[in-house]
Design a protein around this motif. Structure first.
Motif, PDB file in Angstrom:
ATOM      1  N   ILE A  99      31.514  40.150  38.542  1.00 16.78           N
ATOM      2  CA  ILE A  99      31.612  41.197  39.556  1.00 16.78           C
ATOM      3  C   ILE A  99      30.450  42.167  39.374  1.00 16.78           C
ATOM      4  N   GLU A 100      29.745  42.457  40.467  1.00 24.09           N
ATOM      5  CA  GLU A 100      28.588  43.347  40.414  1.00 24.09           C
ATOM      6  C   GLU A 100      28.918  44.767  40.857  1.00 24.09           C
ATOM      7  N   HIS A 101      29.882  44.894  41.771  1.00 23.52           N
ATOM      8  CA  HIS A 101      30.238  46.230  42.275  1.00 23.52           C
ATOM      9  C   HIS A 101      31.673  46.200  42.800  1.00 23.52           C
ATOM     10  N   LEU A 102      32.253  47.392  42.934  1.00 19.88           N
ATOM     11  CA  LEU A 102      33.667  47.483  43.312  1.00 19.88           C
ATOM     12  C   LEU A 102      33.924  47.086  44.762  1.00 19.88           C
ATOM     13  N   GLY A 103      32.877  47.040  45.573  1.00 19.30           N
ATOM     14  CA  GLY A 103      33.045  46.625  46.961  1.00 19.30           C
ATOM     15  C   GLY A 103      33.439  45.168  47.096  1.00 19.30           C
ATOM     16  N   GLN A 104      33.318  44.405  46.006  1.00 18.91           N
ATOM     17  CA  GLN A 104      33.742  42.998  46.014  1.00 18.91           C
ATOM     18  C   GLN A 104      35.229  42.842  45.685  1.00 18.91           C
ATOM     19  N   VAL A 105      35.843  43.923  45.182  1.00 23.22           N
ATOM     20  CA  VAL A 105      37.210  43.850  44.661  1.00 23.22           C
ATOM     21  C   VAL A 105      38.191  44.515  45.626  1.00 23.22           C
ATOM     22  N   ARG A 106      39.170  43.740  46.086  1.00 22.79           N
ATOM     23  CA  ARG A 106      40.221  44.305  46.947  1.00 22.79           C
ATOM     24  C   ARG A 106      41.255  45.033  46.104  1.00 22.79           C
ATOM     25  N   ASN A 107      41.758  44.347  45.074  1.00 23.78           N
ATOM     26  CA  ASN A 107      42.739  44.956  44.166  1.00 23.78           C
ATOM     27  C   ASN A 107      42.542  44.423  42.753  1.00 23.78           C
ATOM     28  N   ALA A 108      42.826  45.255  41.778  1.00 25.52           N
ATOM     29  CA  ALA A 108      42.844  44.834  40.372  1.00 25.52           C
ATOM     30  C   ALA A 108      44.061  45.457  39.713  1.00 25.52           C
ATOM     31  N   TYR A 109      44.772  44.646  38.910  1.00 27.57           N
ATOM     32  CA  TYR A 109      46.011  45.103  38.288  1.00 27.57           C
ATOM     33  C   TYR A 109      45.949  44.885  36.779  1.00 27.57           C
ATOM     34  N   LEU A 110      46.428  45.861  36.040  1.00 26.51           N
ATOM     35  CA  LEU A 110      46.600  45.716  34.598  1.00 26.51           C
ATOM     36  C   LEU A 110      48.020  45.217  34.354  1.00 26.51           C
ATOM     37  N   GLU A 111      48.126  43.975  33.870  1.00 29.32           N
ATOM     38  CA  GLU A 111      49.434  43.366  33.647  1.00 29.32           C
ATOM     39  C   GLU A 111      50.049  43.884  32.348  1.00 29.32           C
ATOM     40  N   THR A 112      51.334  43.638  32.175  1.00 25.11           N
ATOM     41  CA  THR A 112      52.023  44.111  30.969  1.00 25.11           C
ATOM     42  C   THR A 112      51.484  43.440  29.702  1.00 25.11           C
ATOM     43  N   SER A 113      50.830  42.297  29.860  1.00 29.39           N
ATOM     44  CA  SER A 113      50.235  41.596  28.708  1.00 29.39           C
ATOM     45  C   SER A 113      48.889  42.183  28.302  1.00 29.39           C
ATOM     46  N   GLY A 114      48.349  43.100  29.128  1.00 31.04           N
ATOM     47  CA  GLY A 114      47.026  43.658  28.862  1.00 31.04           C
ATOM     48  C   GLY A 114      45.917  42.953  29.619  1.00 31.04           C
ATOM     49  N   GLU A 115      46.243  41.828  30.253  1.00 32.36           N
ATOM     50  CA  GLU A 115      45.249  41.106  31.055  1.00 32.36           C
ATOM     51  C   GLU A 115      45.030  41.824  32.386  1.00 32.36           C
ATOM     52  N   VAL A 116      43.842  41.630  32.969  1.00 29.94           N
ATOM     53  CA  VAL A 116      43.515  42.224  34.267  1.00 29.94           C
ATOM     54  C   VAL A 116      43.501  41.127  35.322  1.00 29.94           C
ATOM     55  N   SER A 117      44.327  41.290  36.362  1.00 32.40           N
ATOM     56  CA  SER A 117      44.348  40.366  37.495  1.00 32.40           C
ATOM     57  C   SER A 117      43.493  40.953  38.611  1.00 32.40           C
ATOM     58  N   ILE A 118      42.607  40.127  39.179  1.00 37.61           N
ATOM     59  CA  ILE A 118      41.657  40.612  40.176  1.00 37.61           C
ATOM     60  C   ILE A 118      41.764  39.786  41.449  1.00 37.61           C
ATOM     61  N   PHE A 119      41.797  40.482  42.595  1.00 37.24           N
ATOM     62  CA  PHE A 119      41.833  39.836  43.905  1.00 37.24           C
ATOM     63  C   PHE A 119      40.601  40.302  44.675  1.00 37.24           C
ATOM     64  N   PHE A 120      39.837  39.325  45.178  1.00 36.97           N
ATOM     65  CA  PHE A 120      38.536  39.622  45.772  1.00 36.97           C
ATOM     66  C   PHE A 120      38.608  39.684  47.295  1.00 36.97           C
ATOM     67  N   TYR A 121      37.668  40.436  47.861  1.00 38.26           N
ATOM     68  CA  TYR A 121      37.442  40.381  49.303  1.00 38.26           C
ATOM     69  C   TYR A 121      36.764  39.050  49.638  1.00 38.26           C
ATOM     70  N   GLU A 122      37.040  38.536  50.796  1.00 38.60           N
ATOM     71  CA  GLU A 122      36.252  37.411  51.291  1.00 38.60           C
ATOM     72  C   GLU A 122      34.823  37.898  51.531  1.00 38.60           C
ATOM     73  N   ASP A 123      33.878  36.977  51.476  1.00 36.88           N
ATOM     74  CA  ASP A 123      32.469  37.360  51.587  1.00 36.88           C
ATOM     75  C   ASP A 123      32.191  38.204  52.836  1.00 36.88           C
ATOM     76  N   LYS A 124      32.832  37.862  53.929  1.00 35.65           N
ATOM     77  CA  LYS A 124      32.570  38.583  55.182  1.00 35.65           C
ATOM     78  C   LYS A 124      33.135  40.003  55.161  1.00 35.65           C
ATOM     79  N   ASP A 125      34.041  40.279  54.220  1.00 35.98           N
ATOM     80  CA  ASP A 125      34.681  41.596  54.156  1.00 35.98           C
ATOM     81  C   ASP A 125      34.144  42.479  53.037  1.00 35.98           C
ATOM     82  N   VAL A 126      33.212  41.942  52.240  1.00 31.72           N
ATOM     83  CA  VAL A 126      32.650  42.735  51.142  1.00 31.72           C
ATOM     84  C   VAL A 126      31.958  43.971  51.719  1.00 31.72           C
ATOM     85  N   LYS A 127      32.181  45.118  51.073  1.00 32.72           N
ATOM     86  CA  LYS A 127      31.598  46.363  51.571  1.00 32.72           C
ATOM     87  C   LYS A 127      30.771  47.028  50.464  1.00 32.72           C
ATOM     88  N   TYR A 128      30.143  48.136  50.808  1.00 33.15           N
ATOM     89  CA  TYR A 128      29.388  48.877  49.801  1.00 33.15           C
ATOM     90  C   TYR A 128      30.355  49.393  48.735  1.00 33.15           C
TER      91      TYR A 128
END
Length: 230
Positions: free
Chosen positions: A143-172
């Protein structure tokens, strides 16, 4: 004369059997202390294991290790500790399965760290996360910038789950590559899209000074909108 296999010393170390009740009490207290201590270290402190699982490992490890080389620790008290810890494990597991509030108390709950390309400041403060540590986690996911990330969650295990924008929806968004992020400044050199370095809020601004209406900070860095490379 010292006897290598003196059974009374080996099993109970000359303590009365009533001492086992004190062992049970000590085990319960230390179990609770471990649970509370690790709960307050945050999820990232026990990554990949739940806080509860970490408590079990520490408690059983200590109970197993001490009688191996401490002459004054009898085997029966150590075995009693094992039994108490296992019973506590079963009891707490039962409670977490029945009561959601208890599960949240013991394990914590999933926290949203990024929503629509911006930090959830409240979640960061609750979890005690360092920005550099989190940026490192994102960079490992290309990941280069937050505009690529729709949501990110810190799970109870300490792992980070990341959901990305589709390429056409990436923003600044806020750049997290060190060579770009380190160009942050309180003075905006020219008109364009800039991101608040504290909360990730991104907007189009003119040259000069700017005030973030989300977190009220004044430090900005030029935003980017590159597509995430597979």
């Amino acid at each position: 004369m010292y006897s290598i296999f003196e059974w009374e010393r080996l099993l109970i170390n000359n303590h009365p059997f009533e001492f086992l009740f004190e062992v049970i009490f000590r085990s319960v207290i230390m179990f609770i202390v471990l649970l509370i201590t690790l709960r307050f270290t945050g999820k990232r402190g026990v990554k990949q294991l739940s806080i509860f699982e970490t408590v079990i490992i520490i408690a059983l490890g200590s109970a197993a290790g001490d009688p191996m080389f401490y002459e004054d620790v009898g085997l029966i008290p150590a075995i009693t500790v094992f039994i108490v810890i296992i019973l506590l494990y079963r009891f707490v597991t039962m409670l977490t399965g029945k009561f959601k509030w208890f599960e949240n108390l013991v394990e914590g709950k999933t926290e949203c760290l990024i929503e629509n390309g911006k930090f959830s400041i409240a979640s960061f403060e609750r979890e005690g996360l360092a920005q550099d540590e989190f940026f490192s986690e994102l960079r490992l996911r290309s990941i280069e910038h937050l505009g690529q990330v729709r949501n990110a969650y810190l799970e109870t295990s300490g792992e980070v789950s990341i959901f990305f924008y589709e390429d056409k929806d990436v923003k600044y968004g806020l750049p997290i590559l060190p060579q770009l992020f380190e160009k942050k400044s309180q003075t905006i050199p020219g008109a364009g899209f800039y991101s608040c370095t504290f909360c990730g809020h991104t907007k189009e601004v003119e040259a000069g000074k700017a005030h973030c209406e989300v977190c009220h900070k004044t430090e900005w860095v030029e935003a980017i909108n590159t597509i995430r490379k597979a």
